[in-house]
Scaffold this active site. Structure first.
Site, mmCIF file in Angstrom:
data_model
loop_
_atom_site.group_PDB
_atom_site.id
_atom_site.type_symbol
_atom_site.label_atom_id
_atom_site.label_comp_id
_atom_site.label_asym_id
_atom_site.label_seq_id
_atom_site.Cartn_x
_atom_site.Cartn_y
_atom_site.Cartn_z
ATOM 1 C CG ASP A 448 -60.512 47.333 -0.275
ATOM 2 O OD1 ASP A 448 -60.003 47.378 -1.407
ATOM 3 O OD2 ASP A 448 -59.866 47.550 0.774
ATOM 4 C CG ASP A 515 -54.058 50.967 -1.169
ATOM 5 O OD1 ASP A 515 -55.176 51.494 -1.082
ATOM 6 O OD2 ASP A 515 -53.876 49.746 -1.067
HETATM 7 C C1 DGJ Z 1 -56.842 48.335 0.779
HETATM 8 C C2 DGJ Z 1 -57.439 49.711 0.678
HETATM 9 O O1 DGJ Z 1 -57.029 50.352 -0.474
HETATM 10 C C3 DGJ Z 1 -57.104 50.476 1.956
HETATM 11 O O2 DGJ Z 1 -57.541 51.800 1.869
HETATM 12 C C4 DGJ Z 1 -57.770 49.761 3.093
HETATM 13 O O3 DGJ Z 1 -59.162 49.834 2.956
HETATM 14 C C5 DGJ Z 1 -57.314 48.301 3.160
HETATM 15 N N1 DGJ Z 1 -57.447 47.655 1.900
HETATM 16 C C6 DGJ Z 1 -58.086 47.549 4.199
HETATM 17 O O4 DGJ Z 1 -57.762 46.230 4.238
#
Ligand code: DGJ
Length: 694
Positions: A448, A515
């Site tokens: 990430d 997201d």
């Molecule tokens: C952002 C990501 O896109 C989410 O899926 C998740 O992993 C969060 N970060 C975790 O902090």
């Protein structure tokens, strides 16, 4: 022959259905043509059809493959530089070329100053793609300072074309917008240190093309940092297109004897509209970028714990989720954020990659063993480029983050960006990741990156070079990890789709496109994503309602169908599901497994876009089989019949399919030309239809 060489002057770069032609002149490489195949190089041998006029700049009128900069030239050019004595233009001499069957190298040199540029073109004739890149060499002793070092320049005749753009934002990536190029430049870019959610490092130029028909010119920059695309309609009736590393806050010092290779560009021409373009790019990606994990094998159905538990992770609860996931038919279990250091919120723990003792009193192996005993692969979330101020890593190495002298460090999502230009920092990331993957039998990494880069200074040559060095170091780390751990799947996530591009394609197996897991929003995000990037890479989860991104109630079957259009994942809190919901998920996972090869490896056809029609349809074809997903987002006026003409079927074959348990037989030509009626009713109705040659 992919490259035809006429007198070492005119070069024809031929792919299966297109020609890209250029000629070497004394002072520049002239672009001649890009489009449908032309068979006779001699046609271009005469003098250029250009009448220079004293009141116009001849250089501005010339179609150039890689313009020099400055002089009597006022269009956009790929380089901006300063030689040691303050001279700021370049005047090319074409000094050589080397050509074999599929690679052409052309060398340009400044007529006085020690600067040489090699333009490379590699033709993938069968795949209908050309790759181009440029290497810039300082052949002297003194430094040359660059403010711009783009990768490629293109010319498209005429100025009145359409641009298909992919603008977006966090939670709303890959939104299509079609606009007319007019007077004035169109520029889109990223200056966040990553590709970003706002636009894509690609261009798609067309003249009223549709999904199935029309000419489309397209290119993609293989780069995951700051990028820029400029489309400049000129007064000489052509569009001058440039793309490369963004010149925003960019600087590069090329010392004597050294060279710089700019990121590669992949480009092509389709006469079969946008789906022709997508199929070519998807096929090319499979042939040239995909790892052994994805080239010939489908992606597993996974469970991800993020939306169910957020930071509130512990071993028992993850084991329970794993039990439930396995009972539904899930194949990989991925534990997201919250397992390491003192990470109980976004404020702390990033940078400390030891397993949290309180949450995992018996260590991580207890969970991993459990997941494996259920027959699933185990995956884990990391965010290696980041650190919270409240962490052991920051307390020990406060100088490891990007920062300006006496200023306070700017935090975003309560975190700071590690200065990857420092070798010891890049070394730290590589080491802890390697240790994690060596110590534990982990099969899947979700990498990430949750904030943009800012306030950087690089100790390497030029202070503004840090943006690019960050990206290069990231590529080094990923490449090395993949060499060391070739059996591990890597997912590229940056708060959703912030790092989806052709630079990451060879380094990962998965993208997290957004997201936003709302099943309706996701349809348009997936739709836009699919123009350039492979479906197999498109991870899509089914989550609970209301999901954090959009507060609405969408039936579970619609959510499942929307996620089944990509690489299916489940992100719901499985502990809260009813028996019926569990059954529905298990049934759909079973159905998905039976058809996923068609979805992940087949050709995608975008038949209807709900943002235009209210009705959405996407079809996949692989060999003798096809799957159609249809969605009605909002029922209106009791309208419940929707005509869909299918694509990509064998017209002379007889297909068998079922609608509401009734069996039908129709020829491919009937399905493609007449089409079928789909019945959907009310809000959020959806259906999957499967077709196979009888
Ligand atoms: C952002 C990501 O896109 C989410 O899926 C998740 O992993 C969060 N970060 C975790 O902090």
């Amino acid at each position: 022959m992919a490259i035809l060489n006429y007198n070492n002057r005119i070069f024809y770069l031929n792919t299966r259905s297109a020609t890209y032609a250029l000629s070497l002149e004394t002072e520049t490489v002239r672009h001649l043509y890009w489009g449908r195949k032309i068979i006779r190089p001699e046609d271009f041998a005469g003098k250029a059809e250009l009448t220079p006029h004293g009141f116009h700049s001849e250089l501005d009128q010339t179609w150039e493959e890689f313009s020099g900069s400055g002089c009597l030239r006022y269009k956009e050019t790929p380089l901006k530089l300063r030689f040691a004595d303050g001279t700021r233009d370049t005047r090319w001499k074409v000094t050589g070329c080397d050509c074999n069957e599929d690679i052409l190298e052309i060398v340009l040199q400044d007529e006085v100053y020690p600067l040489a540029v090699s333009l490379f073109y590699r033709v993938y004739d069968e795949e209908d793609i050309i790759e181009r890149w440029v290497e810039i060499k300082n052949t002297g002793l003194e430094d040359i300072a660059f403010d711009r070092l783009f990768s490629a320049q293109f010319t498209i005749p005429g100025v009145s074309h359409d641009l298909l753009g992919f603008s977006g934002k966090w939670n709303g990536e890959f939104q299509l917008n079609n606009e007319k190029l007019g007077s004035g430049k169109t520029v889109y870019d990223s200056c966040r240190g990553i590709t970003g959610h706002g636009s894509q490092p690609v261009f798609v130029i067309h003249d009223h093309a549709s999904e199935e028909a029309g000419s489309v010119y397209y290119g993609a920059l293989a780069y995951s940092g700051n990028f820029k695309v400029i489309l400049e309609p000129t007064e000489y009736d052509f569009i001058n297109i440039l793309m490369g590393i963004n010149d925003y806050d960019f600087g590069w010092l090329l010392s004597g004897g050294s060279s710089f290779v700019a990121p590669k560009v992949y480009f092509g021409y389709s006469e079969k509209g946008f789906s022709g373009m997508s199929h070519t790019l998807h096929r090319f990606s499979r042939g040239h970028f995909m790892s052994n994990l994805t080239k010939s094998a489908v992606l597993p159905v996974l469970y991800n714990s993020w939306e169910a538990t957020e930071f509130d992770v512990n071993c028992r609860q993850q084991m329970e989720l794993a039990d439930l996931a396995a009972s539904l038919g899930v194949e990989y279990f991925v534990m997201d954020d919250g397992w390491h250091g003192l990470r109980d919120s976004e404020s702390r723990g990033l940078g400390d990659w030891d397993v949290n003792q309180e949450r995992f009193p018996n260590g991580l192996m207890e969970l991993i063993d459990h997941v494996h005993s259920l027959g699933m692969g185990f995956g884990i979330w990391v965010e290696p480029e980041m650190v919270n101020k409240d962490s052991e890593l920051y307390r020990t190495h406060p100088d490891w983050v990007y920062q300006y002298g006496k200023r306070d460090i700017l935090e975003a999502r309560k975190q700071c960006v590690l200065n990857l230009t420092k070798p010891e920092v890049a070394g730290f990331i590589l080491r802890f990741m390697d240790e994690l993957l060596t110590k534990y039998p982990i099969q899947y990494i979700k990498w990430d990156m949750n904030r943009p880069v800012s306030e950087g200074i690089s100790g390497c040559g030029h202070e503004q070079s840090f943006w690019h060095i960050h990206t290069l170091r990231l590529y080094d780390i990923w490449s090395r990890l993949r060499e060391l751990h070739p059996d591990v799947y890597f997912e590229s996530c940056a708060s959703g789709g912030g790092r989806v591009d052709f630079g990451m394609l060879p380094l990962c197996e998965q993208y997290w496109p957004s997201d936003n897991t709302d099943a309706v929003d996701r349809l348009s995000i997936q739709h836009g994503y699919s123009y350039f990037y492979p479906i197999q890479y498109m991870r899509a989860w089914v989550t609970d309602c209301a999901c954090p991104s959009n507060v609405r109630d969408v039936p579970l079957s619609f959510r499942l169908h929307s996620a089944m259009c990509g690489a299916l994942g489940i992100g719901s809190n499985l502990k809260h599901l009813s028996e019926n919901e569990n059954k529905l998920i298990a049934d759909n996972i079973r159905q998905y497994k039976a058809m996923r090869k068609i979805i992940q490896m087949g050709k995608v056809y975008r038949l209807k876009d709900h943002t235009k029609d209210g009705f959405h349809a996407v079809q996949y074809v692989h060999g003798s089989k096809s799957v159609l997903f249809a969605f009605l987002v909002k029922g209106r006026y009791k309208r419940n019949r929707f005509m869909v003409r299918l694509s990509g079927l064998e017209e002379s074959e007889l297909y068998e399919y079922k609608i509401q348990n009734q069996l039908f037989f129709r020829s491919g030509s009937y399905l493609v030309h007449k089409g079928i009626e789909i019945f959907l009713e009310g809000d959020y109705d959806s259906v999957i239809l499967e077709f196979r040659i009888k």
